[in-house]
Write a protein that holds these residues in place. Structure first.
Motif, mmCIF file in Angstrom:
data_model
loop_
_atom_site.group_PDB
_atom_site.id
_atom_site.type_symbol
_atom_site.label_atom_id
_atom_site.label_comp_id
_atom_site.label_asym_id
_atom_site.label_seq_id
_atom_site.Cartn_x
_atom_site.Cartn_y
_atom_site.Cartn_z
ATOM 1 N N ALA A 40 4.892 5.393 9.116
ATOM 2 C CA ALA A 40 3.627 4.655 9.214
ATOM 3 C C ALA A 40 2.543 5.334 8.381
ATOM 4 N N ALA A 41 2.538 6.673 8.375
ATOM 5 C CA ALA A 41 1.549 7.423 7.596
ATOM 6 C C ALA A 41 1.713 7.153 6.104
ATOM 7 N N PHE A 42 2.959 7.189 5.617
ATOM 8 C CA PHE A 42 3.205 6.957 4.197
ATOM 9 C C PHE A 42 2.997 5.497 3.820
ATOM 10 N N MET A 43 3.184 4.584 4.770
ATOM 11 C CA MET A 43 2.876 3.178 4.514
ATOM 12 C C MET A 43 1.374 3.020 4.258
ATOM 13 N N GLY A 44 0.567 3.699 5.079
ATOM 14 C CA GLY A 44 -0.883 3.656 4.889
ATOM 15 C C GLY A 44 -1.307 4.277 3.574
ATOM 16 N N THR A 45 -0.706 5.409 3.218
ATOM 17 C CA THR A 45 -1.023 6.083 1.956
ATOM 18 C C THR A 45 -0.659 5.207 0.758
ATOM 19 N N ALA A 46 0.529 4.611 0.789
ATOM 20 C CA ALA A 46 0.972 3.750 -0.315
ATOM 21 C C ALA A 46 0.041 2.552 -0.476
ATOM 22 N N THR A 47 -0.371 1.966 0.639
ATOM 23 C CA THR A 47 -1.274 0.813 0.600
ATOM 24 C C THR A 47 -2.602 1.194 -0.039
ATOM 25 N N GLU A 48 -3.143 2.360 0.344
ATOM 26 C CA GLU A 48 -4.421 2.816 -0.206
ATOM 27 C C GLU A 48 -4.309 3.110 -1.704
ATOM 28 N N GLU A 49 -3.197 3.709 -2.122
ATOM 29 C CA GLU A 49 -3.012 4.033 -3.537
ATOM 30 C C GLU A 49 -2.919 2.758 -4.379
ATOM 31 N N PRO A 205 -3.280 5.908 -9.759
ATOM 32 C CA PRO A 205 -1.923 5.961 -9.179
ATOM 33 C C PRO A 205 -0.936 5.095 -9.954
ATOM 34 N N ASN A 206 0.315 5.494 -9.889
ATOM 35 C CA ASN A 206 1.407 4.730 -10.491
ATOM 36 C C ASN A 206 1.766 3.593 -9.540
ATOM 37 N N ILE A 207 1.372 2.378 -9.907
ATOM 38 C CA ILE A 207 1.524 1.241 -8.981
ATOM 39 C C ILE A 207 2.999 0.922 -8.727
ATOM 40 N N ALA A 208 3.862 1.100 -9.744
ATOM 41 C CA ALA A 208 5.296 0.836 -9.553
ATOM 42 C C ALA A 208 5.889 1.820 -8.544
ATOM 43 N N LEU A 209 5.495 3.087 -8.664
ATOM 44 C CA LEU A 209 5.987 4.115 -7.746
ATOM 45 C C LEU A 209 5.558 3.827 -6.315
ATOM 46 N N TRP A 210 4.263 3.539 -6.132
ATOM 47 C CA TRP A 210 3.751 3.335 -4.775
ATOM 48 C C TRP A 210 4.221 2.011 -4.168
ATOM 49 N N THR A 211 4.486 1.013 -5.021
ATOM 50 C CA THR A 211 5.077 -0.234 -4.511
ATOM 51 C C THR A 211 6.480 0.032 -3.991
ATOM 52 N N GLY A 212 7.230 0.860 -4.732
ATOM 53 C CA GLY A 212 8.562 1.253 -4.277
ATOM 54 C C GLY A 212 8.517 2.021 -2.975
ATOM 55 N N VAL A 213 7.536 2.936 -2.873
ATOM 56 C CA VAL A 213 7.359 3.706 -1.634
ATOM 57 C C VAL A 213 7.041 2.768 -0.475
ATOM 58 N N LEU A 214 6.151 1.799 -0.727
ATOM 59 C CA LEU A 214 5.759 0.846 0.325
ATOM 60 C C LEU A 214 6.956 0.040 0.810
ATOM 61 N N LEU A 215 7.776 -0.443 -0.114
ATOM 62 C CA LEU A 215 8.965 -1.214 0.268
ATOM 63 C C LEU A 215 9.969 -0.341 1.030
#
Length: 360
Positions: A40-49, A205-215
């Protein structure tokens, strides 16, 4: 804090191993619950990035959508498994834990450091007014059921679906209000959030990276929620915990842990606007978006999910909204007011512990 969350990722393989090796259900339940917290923490971080790159309007919508994604996923899996009472308890618990536990700790710890803190009462009271609507929306189906003789479950569900549609429309209007027509009211909280971001303009931020993290973390939350729900009944019985207490108190703390940490951290930095926005805004999202979506989902998949809540759950939400409204009215907070919110949460926690059954 990030190091703690990184360390807690170890519970993901442990919980999966516990499931496939058929360890005790209690071990699966506990490890899956602990695994959800860092996800949940990393989901929040990815969303913010991602929000930094896509801009304030789309970013605001993204934050609003994924703000309570963990609770929504967890509740949906419980709904699919037919644990309607647990779903309702989780909705109730998420609302009161954000209003009382999170805001209480924020005001207490922030007040101990800065004596008195201020925030924009307009935003807090707007969200509180929306919470009043949520209480009314929960009260009406419950009142209809209790004042009618022989009313069918299907009728209550249809009424609940109609109310859910209205709540989702109101939620959409609140997004329009906060991000477009009256965005200036929310500028302080946005500014605070931007100050907290460690990324600079020169290093987007690298949007492709953080989108992958979010998924990836969304998939992880779904898997761990499945494990937690499967072990729920056996684990609560083994631990001697009432199902209602677990649903209202423990599960929301698991789903909201990262958000709780954010609200308290910014309060200690004397950014009470952002803290109040996170705590009260999250409760508003649960009431106006997550709960209605679950009602409609239950209707679509053939589960009797409705807004006819246990009367005590309804009383708890109403009490929480009432005390937060009174404390936020002057736009100031101190450690004593935080203590009052925490005391209210403790009283309700004990009451839920001794409450015998889950309704619905």
């Amino acid at each position: 804090m990030n190091k703690i969350f990184l360390g807690m990722l170890l519970f993901i393989p442990i919980s999966i191993a516990a499931h496939f090796l058929h360890w005790e259900e209690t071990i699966v339940f506990v490890t899956a619950g602990l695994a959800i917290i860092p996800l949940a923490a990393f989901m929040g971080t990815a969303t913010e990035e991602i929000a930094i790159v896509v801009g304030p309007n789309l970013g605001g919508l993204l934050n609003a959508t994924f703000g309570n994604a963990t609770e929504l996923i967890l509740a949906f899996i419980a709904l699919k498994s037919g644990l309607i009472g647990v779903v309702k308890a989780t909705i109730t618990g998420s609302i009161i834990s954000n209003l009382l536990l999170v805001l209480g700790f924020s005001m207490l710890l922030g007040g101990l450091r800065f004596k008195e803190q201020t925030f924009q009462p307009t935003v807090a009271l707007t969200n509180s007014s929306l919470m009043n609507l949520a209480v009314i929306s929960l009260l009406v189906p419950t009142a209809v059921e209790y004042t009618s003789s022989g009313i069918g479950e299907q009728t209550i569900q249809r009424l609940s679906v109609a109310v859910a549609v209205i709540l989702i429309i109101v939620y959409g209007l609140t997004l329009l209000f906060s991000m477009k027509t009256h965005a200036y009211l929310f500028d302080v909280g946005v500014a605070d959030l931007e100050v907290d971001e460690e990324t600079s303009e020169s290093a987007k931020p690298n949007i492709a990276l953080w989108t992958g993290v979010l998924l990836a973390v969304t998939l992880g939350v779904a898997i761990e929620s499945e494990l937690l729900v499967e072990a729920f009944e056996a684990a609560t019985e083994s631990l001697g915990l009432p199902a209602l207490f677990t649903g209202v108190i423990l599960l929301p703390i698991i789903g909201n842990a990262a958000e709780h940490a954010t609200a308290v951290t910014v309060a200690i930095k004397n950014k009470m606007d952002l803290s109040v926005s996170v705590a009260v805004g999250s409760s508003m999202q649960i009431a106006l978006f997550v709960a209605p979506v679950l009602v409609i989902a239950g209707w679509l998949i053939g589960q009797p999910m409705d807004l006819d809540f246990n009367p005590f759950e309804l009383v708890s939400v109403a009490v929480s909204v009432l005390i937060v409204n009174s404390i936020c009215a002057d736009g100031k907070s101190n450690w004593l007011e935080g203590g009052l919110l925490l005391a209210t949460y403790m009283v309700l926690s004990f009451a839920f512990f001794f409450h015998p059954v889950v309704s619905g």
